[in-house]
Design an enzyme around this catalytic site. Structure first.
Site, PDB file in Angstrom:
ATOM      1  N   GLY A   1      15.360  -4.902  12.764  1.00 43.00           N
ATOM      2  CA  GLY A   1      16.591  -5.079  11.995  1.00 43.00           C
ATOM      3  C   GLY A   1      16.972  -6.512  11.681  1.00 43.00           C
TER       4      GLY A   1
ATOM      5  N   ARG B   1       8.718  16.556   5.378  1.00 36.50           N
ATOM      6  CA  ARG B   1       9.278  15.341   4.787  1.00 36.50           C
ATOM      7  C   ARG B   1      10.500  15.669   3.931  1.00 36.50           C
ATOM      8  NH1 ARG B   1       6.951  10.738   4.433  1.00 36.50           N
ATOM      9  NH2 ARG B   1       4.818  11.494   4.567  1.00 36.50           N
TER      10      ARG B   1
ATOM     11  N   MET C   1      10.444   2.317   7.668  1.00 41.99           N
ATOM     12  CA  MET C   1       9.005   2.535   7.617  1.00 41.99           C
ATOM     13  C   MET C   1       8.612   4.004   7.442  1.00 41.99           C
ATOM     14  SD  MET C   1       8.289  -0.596   7.667  1.00 41.99           S
ATOM     15  CE  MET C   1       6.559  -0.905   7.946  1.00 41.99           C
ATOM     16  N   ARG C   2       9.464   4.757   6.777  1.00 43.11           N
ATOM     17  CA  ARG C   2       9.087   6.127   6.412  1.00 43.11           C
ATOM     18  C   ARG C   2       8.879   6.200   4.905  1.00 43.11           C
ATOM     19  NH1 ARG C   2       7.066   9.286   9.925  1.00 43.11           N
ATOM     20  NH2 ARG C   2       7.591  11.119   8.693  1.00 43.11           N
TER      21      ARG C   2
ATOM     22  N   HIS D   1       9.535  -6.197   0.952  1.00 37.93           N
ATOM     23  CA  HIS D   1       8.173  -5.976   1.444  1.00 37.93           C
ATOM     24  C   HIS D   1       7.544  -7.337   1.752  1.00 37.93           C
ATOM     25  CE1 HIS D   1       4.418  -3.894   2.078  1.00 37.93           C
ATOM     26  NE2 HIS D   1       3.826  -4.796   1.323  1.00 37.93           N
TER      27      HIS D   1
ATOM     28  N   LEU E   1       4.598   3.985  -3.109  1.00 37.48           N
ATOM     29  CA  LEU E   1       4.851   3.162  -1.921  1.00 37.48           C
ATOM     30  C   LEU E   1       4.793   1.666  -2.255  1.00 37.48           C
ATOM     31  CD1 LEU E   1       5.109   3.072   1.244  1.00 37.48           C
ATOM     32  CD2 LEU E   1       2.622   2.851   1.261  1.00 37.48           C
ATOM     33  N   ASP E   2       5.818   0.940  -1.815  1.00 38.43           N
ATOM     34  CA  ASP E   2       5.859  -0.518  -1.998  1.00 38.43           C
ATOM     35  C   ASP E   2       5.552  -0.910  -3.433  1.00 38.43           C
ATOM     36  OD1 ASP E   2       6.493  -0.886   0.704  1.00 38.43           O
ATOM     37  OD2 ASP E   2       4.388  -0.878   1.271  1.00 38.43           O
TER      38      ASP E   2
ATOM     39  N   GLU F   1      12.193 -13.722   3.596  1.00 34.72           N
ATOM     40  CA  GLU F   1      12.845 -12.414   3.403  1.00 34.72           C
ATOM     41  C   GLU F   1      14.340 -12.558   3.644  1.00 34.72           C
ATOM     42  OE1 GLU F   1      11.004  -8.964   5.303  1.00 34.72           O
ATOM     43  OE2 GLU F   1       9.153 -10.096   5.547  1.00 34.72           O
TER      44      GLU F   1
HETATM   45  C1  GAR Z   1       9.993  -6.825   7.393  1.00 36.77           C
HETATM   46  O1  GAR Z   1       8.971  -7.810   7.398  1.00 36.77           O
HETATM   47  C2  GAR Z   1       9.947  -6.014   6.136  1.00 36.77           C
HETATM   48  O2  GAR Z   1       9.564  -6.750   5.007  1.00 36.77           O
HETATM   49  C3  GAR Z   1       8.896  -4.989   6.461  1.00 36.77           C
HETATM   50  O3  GAR Z   1       9.166  -4.633   7.791  1.00 36.77           O
HETATM   51  C4  GAR Z   1       9.718  -5.778   8.466  1.00 36.77           C
HETATM   52  C5  GAR Z   1      10.988  -5.320   9.129  1.00 36.77           C
HETATM   53  O4  GAR Z   1      11.546  -6.350   9.895  1.00 36.77           O
HETATM   54  N1  GAR Z   1       8.958  -3.862   5.576  1.00 36.77           N
HETATM   55  C6  GAR Z   1       7.884  -3.227   5.108  1.00 36.77           C
HETATM   56  O5  GAR Z   1       6.745  -3.507   5.463  1.00 36.77           O
HETATM   57  C7  GAR Z   1       8.168  -2.155   4.092  1.00 36.77           C
HETATM   58  N2  GAR Z   1       6.985  -1.743   3.455  1.00 36.77           N
HETATM   59  P1  GAR Z   1      13.072  -6.276  10.334  1.00 36.77           P
HETATM   60  O6  GAR Z   1      13.274  -4.897  10.983  1.00 36.77           O
HETATM   61  O7  GAR Z   1      13.220  -7.378  11.328  1.00 36.77           O
HETATM   62  O8  GAR Z   1      13.914  -6.454   9.118  1.00 36.77           O
END
Ligand code: GAR
Length: 215
Positions: free
Chosen positions: A12, A65, A90-91, A109, A144-145, A174
């Protein structure tokens, strides 16, 4: 003030960057809820600590799903959001879910899409030997993505980088670009029109950040 719901699966940290942005006067948006698909998502505690209501919709409790997506949509709709933000969620979400929130569903992403969709983006970037890596904020489509790109931040891949150092450099970006994109949306400067991103007067600079000295 627009109403924002954040979906998480784990740590998070992007959620925390959005909560911090929403707490500042600059963001005309309010985080009205955080939803997680895992009860052990560490971000849930951080949300509660900020006084934001959180709830778990555990994907393992649903047979399909579609059933999970429907329960998640019900939980989201109870919060009446203007914007739904995937922050390390991540689902994979089904087409009906994505269409329901079309134009108001964002994702971050950890790669310069369309390169490296899916998992292990930093490992794959290192294996390919790319010299530039980064992150992307985009409107979500059923693929996806994938989806219309709002903002990207590029960082160098340095000699001696490993997965952890590269991930940290990208994550810092990010935390810059996601609040920026959400603020644009909250200010009604950002929208999807005919599948293309429209951004009014991007006075924050171009919707692409090159971060040459990111350590
Ligand atoms: C982040 O790096 C985000 O970009 C990635 O998961 C991580 C979550 O970190 N998301 C993906 O890979 C989506 N395809 P966080 O829980 O610390 O924000």
């Amino acid at each position: 003030m627009i109403r924002i719901v954040i979906l998480i699966s784990g740590r998070g940290s992007n959620m925390a960057s959005l909560l911090a942005a929403a707490a500042s006067a600059e963001m005309p948006g309010r985080i009205v809820g955080v939803l997680a698909n895992r009860p052990d998502a560490a971000g849930l505690a951080a949300a509660s600590a900020c006084g934001v209501p959180s709830r778990v919709v555990d994907h393992r409790l649903f047979a399909s799903r579609d059933q999970f997506d429907a329960a998640l949509a019900t939980a989201i709709d109870c919060l009446e959001p203007d914007l739904v933000v995937l922050a390390g969620f991540m689902r994979i979400l089904g087409e009906a879910f994505v269409r329901r929130y079309e134009g108001r569903l964002l994702n971050v992403h950890p790669s310069l899409l369309p390169a490296f969709p899916g998992l292990h983006t930093h490992r794959r970037a290192l294996a390919e030997g790319v010299r530039i890596h980064g992150c992307t904020v985009h409107f979500v489509t059923p693929d996806l993505d994938h989806g219309p790109i709002i903002v990207q931040a590029a960082v160098p891949v340095l000699d001696g980088d490993d997965e952890a150092t590269l991930a940290a450099r990208v994550l810092a970006q990010e935390h810059r670009v996601y609040p920026l994109a959400v603020r644009w949306f909250a200010e009604a400067r950002l929208r999807l029109r005919d599948g293309r991103v429209v951004l009014d007067s991007p006075q924050d600079g171009a919707a692409a950040l090159i971060v040459p000295n990111a350590a």
